[in-house]
Design an enzyme around this catalytic site. Sequence first.
Site, PDB file in Angstrom:
ATOM      1  N   LYS A   1       1.074  -1.237  -0.049  1.00 26.56           N
ATOM      2  CA  LYS A   1      -0.043  -0.041   0.045  1.00 26.56           C
ATOM      3  C   LYS A   1       1.009   1.287  -0.111  1.00 26.56           C
ATOM      4  O   LYS A   1       1.924   1.171   0.368  1.00 26.56           O
ATOM      5  CB  LYS A   1      -0.976   0.057   1.365  1.00 26.56           C
TER       6      LYS A   1
ATOM      7  N   ARG B   1     -10.609  -0.217  15.498  1.00 25.02           N
ATOM      8  CA  ARG B   1     -10.152   0.626  14.164  1.00 25.02           C
ATOM      9  C   ARG B   1     -11.146  -0.148  13.150  1.00 25.02           C
ATOM     10  O   ARG B   1     -12.164   0.504  12.734  1.00 25.02           O
ATOM     11  CB  ARG B   1      -8.747   0.420  13.815  1.00 25.02           C
TER      12      ARG B   1
ATOM     13  N   TYR C   1      16.099  30.885   7.111  1.00 27.00           N
ATOM     14  CA  TYR C   1      14.772  31.785   7.500  1.00 27.00           C
ATOM     15  C   TYR C   1      15.020  31.954   9.064  1.00 27.00           C
ATOM     16  O   TYR C   1      15.653  31.152   9.835  1.00 27.00           O
ATOM     17  CB  TYR C   1      13.741  30.941   7.236  1.00 27.00           C
TER      18      TYR C   1
ATOM     19  N   MET D   1      12.234  24.825   2.090  1.00 21.92           N
ATOM     20  CA  MET D   1      11.248  23.837   1.552  1.00 21.92           C
ATOM     21  C   MET D   1      12.002  22.866   0.298  1.00 21.92           C
ATOM     22  O   MET D   1      11.915  21.619   0.184  1.00 21.92           O
ATOM     23  CB  MET D   1      10.303  24.357   0.413  1.00 21.92           C
TER      24      MET D   1
HETATM   25  C1  PLP Z   1      -0.300  -1.743   6.644  1.00 20.85           C
HETATM   26  C2  PLP Z   1      -0.749  -3.040   7.368  1.00 20.85           C
HETATM   27  C3  PLP Z   1      -0.032  -4.057   7.349  1.00 20.85           C
HETATM   28  C4  PLP Z   1       1.588  -3.975   7.195  1.00 20.85           C
HETATM   29  O1  PLP Z   1       2.200  -3.572   8.505  1.00 20.85           O
HETATM   30  P1  PLP Z   1       3.479  -3.438   8.604  1.00 20.85           P
HETATM   31  O2  PLP Z   1       3.656  -2.946  10.051  1.00 20.85           O
HETATM   32  O3  PLP Z   1       4.029  -2.429   7.781  1.00 20.85           O
HETATM   33  O4  PLP Z   1       4.307  -4.776   8.456  1.00 20.85           O
HETATM   34  C5  PLP Z   1      -0.403  -5.467   7.659  1.00 20.85           C
HETATM   35  N1  PLP Z   1      -1.689  -5.471   7.985  1.00 20.85           N
HETATM   36  C6  PLP Z   1      -2.789  -4.400   7.962  1.00 20.85           C
HETATM   37  C7  PLP Z   1      -4.216  -4.458   8.285  1.00 20.85           C
HETATM   38  C8  PLP Z   1      -2.147  -3.096   7.374  1.00 20.85           C
HETATM   39  O5  PLP Z   1      -3.051  -2.061   7.830  1.00 20.85           O
END
Ligand code: PLP
Length: 359
Positions: A40, A137, A253, A301
């Site tokens: 992701k 969550r 700055y 920046m």
């Molecule tokens: C992001 C995520 C992972 C991976 O997590 P890491 O700590 O980066 O290994 C696995 N399961 C779920 C549900 C996640 O949201």
Amino acid sequence: MEHSSKQTSARLAVDLSAIRENYACLSRIASRAECAAVVKADAYGLGMEKVAATLADAVQTFFVAHPEEGKMLRAFLPKKRIFILHGFLPGYPEFMTMYNLIPVINSLEQLKGWRSFCQREGKEHPAALQFDTGMSRFGLSCKDLCDEAVIDFRPVLLLSHLACADCPEDIANTEQLRRFLNMTAAFPGVPRSLSASSGIFLGEKYHFDMVRPGIALYGLTPGYESNEFRLAIELEAQILQIRQLCSGDRIGYGLTYRAERSMRVATVGIGYADGIFRSFSEIGALWKDGIRLPIRGRISMDSLSVDVTALRSALLREGAWLSVIRSKQDLMRLADSVGTISYEVLTSLGYRFDRFYRG
Ligand SMILES: *Cc1c(COP(=O)(O)O)cnc(C)c1O
């Protein structure tokens, strides 16, 4: 590293062989479970397409968060299993079947929407079911399990997520494990998955049928000290200008830094818009040939200033490359400067600099 192909004064090298080795290491540790890959957020900022292609020989199952990420990943990986952690967006279940994606169902409402979609289609499309075991969550709660929509549902995977896996001693881990075992008991024979990266290091009890590492693929193992894993990135930036300062001259700055003596300062082409947090000003440093070059004055920046007085003049020229992140320690220091974690540093690295792939 060779010349940049993009005309930018910073470049990120991604070491694909490190990702392959980290994956092999994780598979070995969780040997009884399938090792999926979480890609992701553009593979945590490293580039989803390249990371997916690198892992495609070894990995059968991938996870992303958004449906849109799944659609992109599907274009690179026509045959792999792709789970969507957010499930389908309200009102759009057909997006899943259109791209052959598997939603992770997180609520009763989503489950009901999915089941009526499947009914309309006359087909049980695959879906995973997530349980909330303590994080409040995502996922169904205990009380949801009695709902008739759940009772005869056959998911392809059951999952939950640990809140404190980076603290092996935390009793929340055993409590979540206990709840996961209880909640999944109603689905005998369905594969289960509880652990992301840190959970893998909690031991075999936490592995179940599948583990879902993200950050450890890229070389970071929160809560677990290890040299087996290699950081898969190296960030460098170029000197754009060198100047000689006299005692009393100021930098940046707010003119917050005042030279106490004559010194040489380089203006380097990377700044907070590239993910080098402004709060790293004065705390942080860049590196050249093992020599520490402290950041002086506020980070801008697009640039920052470093004290290069300690560098031999032969290394000092416009266009010379300095290291910004070359080790886990560099990355942790940058994260610590803002009281954050390695995940946020990786995913904050900007998109305007050149990305290289090695290995
Ligand atoms: C992001 C995520 C992972 C991976 O997590 P890491 O700590 O980066 O290994 C696995 N399961 C779920 C549900 C996640 O949201």
